[in-house]
Design a protein around this motif. Structure first.
Motif, PDB file in Angstrom:
ATOM      1  N   SER A  81       1.053  -1.128   0.153  1.00  0.00           N
ATOM      2  CA  SER A  81       0.078  -0.062  -0.063  1.00  0.00           C
ATOM      3  C   SER A  81       0.718   1.222  -0.088  1.00  0.00           C
ATOM      4  O   SER A  81       0.730   2.118  -0.522  1.00  0.00           O
ATOM      5  CB  SER A  81      -0.958  -0.107   1.001  1.00  0.00           C
ATOM      6  N   LYS A  82       1.822   1.246   0.818  1.00  0.00           N
ATOM      7  CA  LYS A  82       2.961   2.553   0.787  1.00  0.00           C
ATOM      8  C   LYS A  82       3.556   2.541  -0.562  1.00  0.00           C
ATOM      9  O   LYS A  82       3.469   3.911  -0.971  1.00  0.00           O
ATOM     10  CB  LYS A  82       4.009   2.222   1.882  1.00  0.00           C
ATOM     11  N   ASP A  83       3.741   1.542  -1.206  1.00  0.00           N
ATOM     12  CA  ASP A  83       4.431   1.447  -2.663  1.00  0.00           C
ATOM     13  C   ASP A  83       3.269   2.110  -3.822  1.00  0.00           C
ATOM     14  O   ASP A  83       3.885   2.584  -4.829  1.00  0.00           O
ATOM     15  CB  ASP A  83       4.895   0.340  -2.995  1.00  0.00           C
ATOM     16  N   THR A  84       2.174   1.786  -3.551  1.00  0.00           N
ATOM     17  CA  THR A  84       1.160   1.873  -4.755  1.00  0.00           C
ATOM     18  C   THR A  84       0.276   3.121  -4.418  1.00  0.00           C
ATOM     19  O   THR A  84      -0.440   3.587  -5.404  1.00  0.00           O
ATOM     20  CB  THR A  84       0.295   0.524  -4.892  1.00  0.00           C
ATOM     21  N   LEU A  85      -0.033   3.399  -3.216  1.00  0.00           N
ATOM     22  CA  LEU A  85      -0.951   4.714  -2.884  1.00  0.00           C
ATOM     23  C   LEU A  85      -0.060   5.956  -3.628  1.00  0.00           C
ATOM     24  O   LEU A  85       0.972   6.240  -3.469  1.00  0.00           O
ATOM     25  CB  LEU A  85      -1.150   4.856  -1.524  1.00  0.00           C
ATOM     26  N   SER A  86      -0.841   6.913  -4.205  1.00  0.00           N
ATOM     27  CA  SER A  86      -0.435   8.167  -4.711  1.00  0.00           C
ATOM     28  C   SER A  86      -0.220   9.089  -3.511  1.00  0.00           C
ATOM     29  O   SER A  86      -0.638   8.822  -2.342  1.00  0.00           O
ATOM     30  CB  SER A  86      -1.437   8.845  -5.558  1.00  0.00           C
ATOM     31  N   LYS A  87       0.992  10.020  -3.709  1.00  0.00           N
ATOM     32  CA  LYS A  87       1.214  10.851  -2.704  1.00  0.00           C
ATOM     33  C   LYS A  87       0.036  11.523  -2.040  1.00  0.00           C
ATOM     34  O   LYS A  87       0.104  11.860  -1.037  1.00  0.00           O
ATOM     35  CB  LYS A  87       2.437  11.873  -3.022  1.00  0.00           C
ATOM     36  N   GLU A  88      -0.889  11.881  -2.940  1.00  0.00           N
ATOM     37  CA  GLU A  88      -2.063  12.687  -2.707  1.00  0.00           C
ATOM     38  C   GLU A  88      -2.890  11.879  -1.667  1.00  0.00           C
ATOM     39  O   GLU A  88      -3.504  12.115  -0.619  1.00  0.00           O
ATOM     40  CB  GLU A  88      -2.980  13.095  -3.715  1.00  0.00           C
ATOM     41  N   ASN A  89      -3.045  10.388  -1.893  1.00  0.00           N
ATOM     42  CA  ASN A  89      -3.722   9.709  -1.123  1.00  0.00           C
ATOM     43  C   ASN A  89      -3.261   9.299   0.160  1.00  0.00           C
ATOM     44  O   ASN A  89      -3.824   9.244   1.201  1.00  0.00           O
ATOM     45  CB  ASN A  89      -4.129   8.205  -1.723  1.00  0.00           C
ATOM     46  N   ILE A  90      -1.792   9.212   0.250  1.00  0.00           N
ATOM     47  CA  ILE A  90      -0.940   9.242   1.645  1.00  0.00           C
ATOM     48  C   ILE A  90      -1.308  10.059   2.365  1.00  0.00           C
ATOM     49  O   ILE A  90      -1.649  10.107   3.501  1.00  0.00           O
ATOM     50  CB  ILE A  90       0.385   8.720   1.405  1.00  0.00           C
ATOM     51  N   GLU A  91      -1.235  11.389   2.039  1.00  0.00           N
ATOM     52  CA  GLU A  91      -1.554  12.775   2.540  1.00  0.00           C
ATOM     53  C   GLU A  91      -2.944  12.699   3.082  1.00  0.00           C
ATOM     54  O   GLU A  91      -3.022  13.267   4.074  1.00  0.00           O
ATOM     55  CB  GLU A  91      -0.962  13.897   1.759  1.00  0.00           C
ATOM     56  N   PHE A  92      -3.828  12.441   2.175  1.00  0.00           N
ATOM     57  CA  PHE A  92      -5.178  12.301   2.874  1.00  0.00           C
ATOM     58  C   PHE A  92      -5.326  11.321   3.860  1.00  0.00           C
ATOM     59  O   PHE A  92      -6.034  11.713   5.042  1.00  0.00           O
ATOM     60  CB  PHE A  92      -6.204  11.835   1.726  1.00  0.00           C
ATOM     61  N   LEU A  93      -4.756  10.120   3.884  1.00  0.00           N
ATOM     62  CA  LEU A  93      -4.955   9.501   5.332  1.00  0.00           C
ATOM     63  C   LEU A  93      -4.326   9.770   6.326  1.00  0.00           C
ATOM     64  O   LEU A  93      -4.536   9.746   7.566  1.00  0.00           O
ATOM     65  CB  LEU A  93      -4.279   8.000   4.800  1.00  0.00           C
ATOM     66  N   LYS A  94      -2.932  10.672   6.022  1.00  0.00           N
ATOM     67  CA  LYS A  94      -2.254  11.326   7.082  1.00  0.00           C
ATOM     68  C   LYS A  94      -3.178  12.240   7.903  1.00  0.00           C
ATOM     69  O   LYS A  94      -2.994  12.301   9.102  1.00  0.00           O
ATOM     70  CB  LYS A  94      -0.982  11.693   6.573  1.00  0.00           C
TER      71      LYS A  94
END
Length: 242
Positions: free
Chosen positions: A91-104
């Motif tokens: 998940s870390k490798d495949t999520l977009s930066k925008e989606n990781i920021e959203f979760l954060k």
């Protein structure tokens, strides 16, 4: 009456999520509460997070962060079995930066008011995002988890098993899991609340169990490029971590 859908623990399973949303659309609901664990251990983590983000164009949505969402945004990997570590890394490798920021940026808990009812959205319990509110616990076990909580209705997920408790004037509802249900019938589970907006703390709770294409979901997961994907697919078919 206000009708509200509460979902949790989607875990990257679009087949289950779409089936639940179809049921929600047939239930005249326009308010949606999401209790976290959006992405890992499913075949489509990035697509699922993007889809969830876009739900705000259709519903009035509130979303909080689950413990596995936090795994994705934290540095390193938690002390969990290897198949789970691999799923987190995928998940870390495949999520977009925008989606990781959203979760954060999702809150760990959220207190809201619908009508005259005060609601606390949590993932595990009010005091810890990975604490289990399971069926069959004693009231004495649940009470300390609610210390300092003034809300009347406490909503949670995390365990993938629906449950409910009445503790004096507070109601605790575990809404179960959409994407990785641990119930015997292997159906996605969520909750519909009916809230009387004219009366203080007047509401009803219904757990809904929705069929989805488990076989298709498992087949898609089994071929994902990380070690343990096939095992997670087998667990999805069995519907229980045993």
């Amino acid at each position: 009456m206000i009708k509200v859908a509460v979902i949790s623990d989607i875990h990257g399973n679009m087949e289950a999520l779409e089936s639940v949303l179809n049921d929600i659309d047939n239930s005249e609901i326009n308010r949606l509460l999401i209790l976290g664990d959006l992405a890992i251990m499913g075949s489509e983590p990035d697509k699922t997070v993007t889809f969830v983000k876009n739900l705000s164009s259709k519903y009035d949505v509130d979303i909080i962060q689950g413990n596995t969402d936090l795994f994705i945004v934290n540095d390193g990997l938690p002390n969990v079995p290897d198949f789970a570590k691999n799923a987190i890394q995928y998940s870390k490798d495949t999520l977009s930066k925008e989606n990781i920021e959203f979760l954060k940026n999702l809150p760990s808990t959220k207190s809201i008011k619908i009508g005259e009812t005060s609601i606390l959205m949590t993932h595990g319990s009010p005091r810890k995002n990975d604490e289990n509110i399971l069926p069959g616990k004693s009231i004495d076990e649940i009470k300390p988890m609610l210390e300092g909580v003034n809300d009347t209705l406490i909503l949670c997920g995390h365990t993938h098993l629906p449950a409910g408790y009445q503790i004096e004037k507070q109601t605790v509802v575990n809404v179960g899991s959409v994407g990785r249900p641990f119930t015997e019938d292997n159906k996605a589970c969520y909750v519909i609340l009916e809230i009387d907006e004219t009366k203080k703390d007047s509401f009803s709770v219904e757990h809904r169990f929705i069929s989805f294409d488990v076989q298709k979901s498992a087949e898609k997961l089994a071929v994902q490029p990380f070690e343990g994907a096939k095992y997670l697919a087998e667990l999805l078919l069995k519907s229980s971590l045993k």
